[in-house]
Design a protein around this motif. Structure first.
Motif, short mmCIF file in Angstrom:
data_model
loop_
_atom_site.label_atom_id
_atom_site.label_comp_id
_atom_site.label_asym_id
_atom_site.label_seq_id
_atom_site.Cartn_x
_atom_site.Cartn_y
_atom_site.Cartn_z
N ARG A 115 0.92 -1.27 0.11
CA ARG A 115 0.16 -0.17 -0.31
C ARG A 115 0.97 1.16 -0.14
O ARG A 115 0.48 2.21 -0.75
CB ARG A 115 -0.94 0.06 1.30
N THR A 116 1.95 1.27 0.84
CA THR A 116 2.72 2.44 0.67
C THR A 116 3.46 2.80 -0.33
O THR A 116 3.84 3.97 -0.78
CB THR A 116 3.91 2.29 1.90
N ALA A 117 3.83 1.51 -1.34
CA ALA A 117 4.42 1.69 -2.50
C ALA A 117 3.61 2.18 -3.70
O ALA A 117 4.24 2.79 -4.62
CB ALA A 117 4.96 0.42 -3.05
N GLY A 118 1.96 2.30 -3.34
CA GLY A 118 1.25 2.92 -4.24
C GLY A 118 0.09 1.91 -4.85
O GLY A 118 -0.81 2.24 -5.65
N ALA A 119 0.28 0.65 -4.30
CA ALA A 119 -0.86 -0.32 -4.69
C ALA A 119 -2.07 -0.02 -4.13
O ALA A 119 -2.17 0.47 -2.89
CB ALA A 119 -0.24 -1.65 -4.59
N GLN A 120 -3.24 0.03 -4.58
CA GLN A 120 -4.46 -0.14 -4.06
C GLN A 120 -4.66 -1.28 -3.49
O GLN A 120 -4.36 -2.42 -4.11
CB GLN A 120 -5.77 0.10 -4.95
N VAL A 121 -5.04 -1.43 -2.28
CA VAL A 121 -5.45 -2.57 -1.51
C VAL A 121 -7.05 -2.81 -1.17
O VAL A 121 -7.68 -2.13 -0.43
CB VAL A 121 -4.57 -2.88 -0.30
N TRP A 122 -7.70 -3.69 -1.75
CA TRP A 122 -9.13 -3.92 -1.46
C TRP A 122 -9.18 -5.08 -0.51
O TRP A 122 -9.38 -6.45 -0.89
CB TRP A 122 -9.82 -4.20 -2.79
N GLU A 123 -9.44 -4.95 0.78
CA GLU A 123 -9.52 -5.96 1.57
C GLU A 123 -11.13 -6.39 1.75
O GLU A 123 -11.84 -5.67 1.52
CB GLU A 123 -9.10 -5.61 3.09
N GLY A 124 -11.30 -7.70 1.88
CA GLY A 124 -12.62 -8.21 2.17
C GLY A 124 -13.40 -8.11 0.71
O GLY A 124 -14.68 -7.96 0.74
N CYS A 125 -12.56 -8.28 0.06
CA CYS A 125 -13.05 -8.27 -1.60
C CYS A 125 -12.46 -9.34 -2.19
O CYS A 125 -11.66 -9.31 -3.20
CB CYS A 125 -12.53 -7.05 -2.16
N PRO A 126 -13.28 -10.50 -2.42
CA PRO A 126 -12.63 -11.91 -3.11
C PRO A 126 -13.05 -11.73 -4.51
O PRO A 126 -13.85 -11.00 -5.08
CB PRO A 126 -13.57 -12.87 -2.66
N ALA A 127 -12.08 -12.40 -5.39
CA ALA A 127 -12.24 -12.39 -6.87
C ALA A 127 -13.29 -13.56 -7.02
O ALA A 127 -12.87 -14.86 -6.88
CB ALA A 127 -11.13 -12.54 -7.36
N THR A 128 -14.53 -13.08 -7.23
CA THR A 128 -15.57 -14.61 -7.16
C THR A 128 -15.81 -15.35 -8.76
O THR A 128 -16.56 -16.32 -8.50
CB THR A 128 -16.77 -14.14 -6.59
N ASP A 129 -15.55 -14.57 -9.75
CA ASP A 129 -15.76 -14.96 -11.04
C ASP A 129 -14.62 -14.27 -12.05
O ASP A 129 -13.99 -13.24 -11.82
CB ASP A 129 -17.23 -14.79 -11.40
N VAL A 130 -14.64 -14.84 -13.24
CA VAL A 130 -13.86 -14.42 -14.36
C VAL A 130 -14.24 -14.52 -15.72
O VAL A 130 -15.41 -15.23 -15.80
CB VAL A 130 -12.57 -15.33 -14.43
N GLU A 131 -14.13 -13.49 -16.22
CA GLU A 131 -14.62 -13.38 -17.83
C GLU A 131 -13.56 -13.07 -18.67
O GLU A 131 -12.22 -12.88 -18.47
CB GLU A 131 -15.29 -12.01 -17.96
N PHE A 132 -13.62 -14.26 -19.68
CA PHE A 132 -12.62 -14.45 -20.85
C PHE A 132 -13.06 -13.84 -22.16
O PHE A 132 -14.05 -13.87 -22.56
CB PHE A 132 -12.07 -16.00 -21.15
N THR A 133 -11.89 -13.38 -22.88
CA THR A 133 -12.23 -12.91 -24.41
C THR A 133 -10.97 -13.48 -25.12
O THR A 133 -10.07 -12.83 -24.91
CB THR A 133 -12.45 -11.50 -24.67
N ASP A 134 -11.07 -14.35 -26.21
CA ASP A 134 -10.11 -14.90 -27.01
C ASP A 134 -8.93 -15.62 -26.10
O ASP A 134 -7.96 -15.21 -26.11
CB ASP A 134 -9.49 -13.69 -27.96
N GLY A 135 -9.46 -15.96 -25.09
CA GLY A 135 -8.38 -16.82 -23.87
C GLY A 135 -7.67 -15.85 -23.12
O GLY A 135 -7.09 -16.13 -22.16
N THR A 138 -10.44 -10.73 -19.28
CA THR A 138 -10.96 -9.56 -19.51
C THR A 138 -11.75 -9.03 -18.51
O THR A 138 -12.11 -7.67 -18.33
CB THR A 138 -11.59 -9.32 -20.99
N GLY A 139 -12.15 -9.64 -17.28
CA GLY A 139 -12.97 -9.11 -16.22
C GLY A 139 -12.97 -10.08 -15.21
O GLY A 139 -12.84 -11.39 -15.16
N ILE A 140 -12.63 -9.67 -13.92
CA ILE A 140 -12.57 -10.28 -12.68
C ILE A 140 -13.57 -9.65 -11.83
O ILE A 140 -13.82 -8.36 -11.59
CB ILE A 140 -11.42 -9.88 -12.09
N VAL A 141 -14.58 -10.52 -11.46
CA VAL A 141 -15.91 -10.18 -10.61
C VAL A 141 -15.43 -10.00 -9.17
O VAL A 141 -15.20 -11.09 -8.78
CB VAL A 141 -16.92 -11.00 -11.13
#
Length: 412
Positions: A115-135, A138-141
């Motif tokens: 976080r100090t280096a500049g990354a956004q940190v989203w806690e309590g926020c799981p990646a629950t699904d994924v979207e693909f386009t041509d392999g 393209t989307g992380i739900v």
């Protein structure tokens, strides 16, 4: 109403040591990066909490050695079958400083660094699904909305739920670990040695197919745990939490232990025994990619290293599907296959009772176990030219050639 859509150059899924290190490295490169985790920090994680010199070295390379406490350890003490051997950390490429820090504090400190280096940190926020386009992803739900990534680094641990969505498969025919861990108060918390007991017996005196550890933490507590190696053909038929309790009773007087607290357990893929660890714009790192030494269960060092390796590839290649597994095999493949093969011997119930007395008693143990500690600590580099290093590399090439078809970051 649809979910909000957000764009990031780099999305890191999982905020353990490997994920936090990847987010840190990506942010330092000036990338727009978000680090996701379903937990809220600080949070606990099943682990032995020990850091070999290789892990300490990796933190130093990342410029965040200050996250560690003052406590340092000098090496391993191995016990069992009527003998004990002291194996100091060797004076080599990684230095001779080991350490230990509870994962609840260690992981939180690394997330803070990201976080100090500049990354956004989203806690309590799981990646629950994924979207693909041509392999390509393209989307992380997420509960916060759909993230549109350019690149994705997956560092969501041993179970890797997001990795499973991408096709990651764990091959349990290869050696994997099962373990339980606790914390105990002890006046010997400042003891500068990591201890491992390779002879565990149940209440009836029967030898159990496992090992125990005591890792002092320098904070008034020790991390006390036990583990066993298993395969789908030869599953370890033990209750790790029950074995942990028996082990604690065995060493309680010597270490003046308080009750076992915060007991947890886990299963651990090892030695690269997973497939489908990369795609066009995504890579699995750390525990999610089974980057764990089969001889000691250590994975933090590999997690920190693979984080940097993955970030260094961003923007240099158009498709990671084949190049990332190749990079992992080049870096760790021969050593992991050899370590897996050696660890497989430990799944045979009669092996340790035969080998243990030879390895831990008298002049043979005194000569053999310091070399074994060097191997168990992941402390041999390609630049080492001594007899042990040459023998290890030669054996690695031979075993890798013999086990050419073994799962090793396979592409399916």
């Amino acid at each position: 109403m649809g979910l909000v859509s957000m764009n990031f150059e780099c999305v890191v899924v999982g905020a353990g040591p490997s994920g936090a290190a990847a987010a840190l490295a990506a942010a330092r490169r000036g990338l727009d990066v978000v680090l996701l985790d379903g937990a809220t920090f600080p949070r606990d994680k099943t682990c032995g909490d020990g850091l070999t010199p290789r892990g300490v070295h990796a933190l130093r390379q990342l410029g965040i050695i200050d996250v560690l406490p003052e406590y340092r350890n000098n090496g391993l003490k191995l016990h069992g079958y009527g003998g004990s051997v002291t194996a100091p950390w060797p004076d080599g490429h990684y230095g001779q400083e080991g350490s230990a820090m509870p994962r609840e504090l260690f992981d939180d400190a690394l997330v803070h660094q990201a976080r100090t280096a500049g990354a956004q940190v989203w806690e309590g926020c799981p990646a629950t699904d994924v979207e693909f386009t041509d392999g390509r992803i393209t989307g992380i739900v997420t509960p916060q909305g759909v993230i549109r990534p350019k690149w994705v680094i997956v560092a969501d641990g041993v179970r890797s739920p997001f990795g499973k969505l991408l096709g990651r498969t764990w091959h349990k025919g290869e050696v994997y670990g099962i373990a339980a861990r606790s914390y105990c108060a002890s006046p010997l918390s400042d003891e500068p040695w990591m201890h491992s007991h390779v002879e565990l017996r149940d209440s009836e005196g029967e030898i159990q197919p496992g090992y125990g550890w005591i890792f002092p933490l320098g904070n008034g507590e020790v991390n006390l745990g036990c583990g066993a190696l298993s395969t789908s053909d030869r599953p370890a038929k033990i209750n790790t939490k029950k074995l942990l309790s028996q082990y604690a009773e065995h060493v309680r007087e010597e270490w003046d232990l308080g009750p076992e607290q915060r007991v947890t357990s886990a299963m651990l893929p090892m030695g690269g025994a997973v497939s489908n660890v990369a795609g066009a714009n995504w890579m699995l790192i750390g525990d999610a990619a089974a980057c764990v030494n089969p001889l000691n269960g250590e994975g933090i060092d590999y997690g920190l290293e693979t984080a940097q390796m993955a970030v260094n590839r961003l923007g240099t290649e158009s498709d990671f599907t084949l190049t990332w597994p190749f990079a992992l095999r080049e870096a760790y493949g021969e050593a992991f296959v050899l370590a897996r093969t050696a660890a497989r011997l430990l799944t045979y119930p009669k092996f340790l009772p035969l080998a243990g007395p030879v390895a831990l008693r008298g002049p043979v143990g005194a000569a053999l176990m310091p070399a074994a500690a060097r191997l168990m600590g992941n402390l041999i580099t390609d630049e080492d030219r001594d007899l042990i290093a040459r023998t290890w590399r030669t054996a690695g090439k031979a075993v890798s050639a013999f086990r050419r078809d073994t799962p090793l970051w396979s592409v399916e």
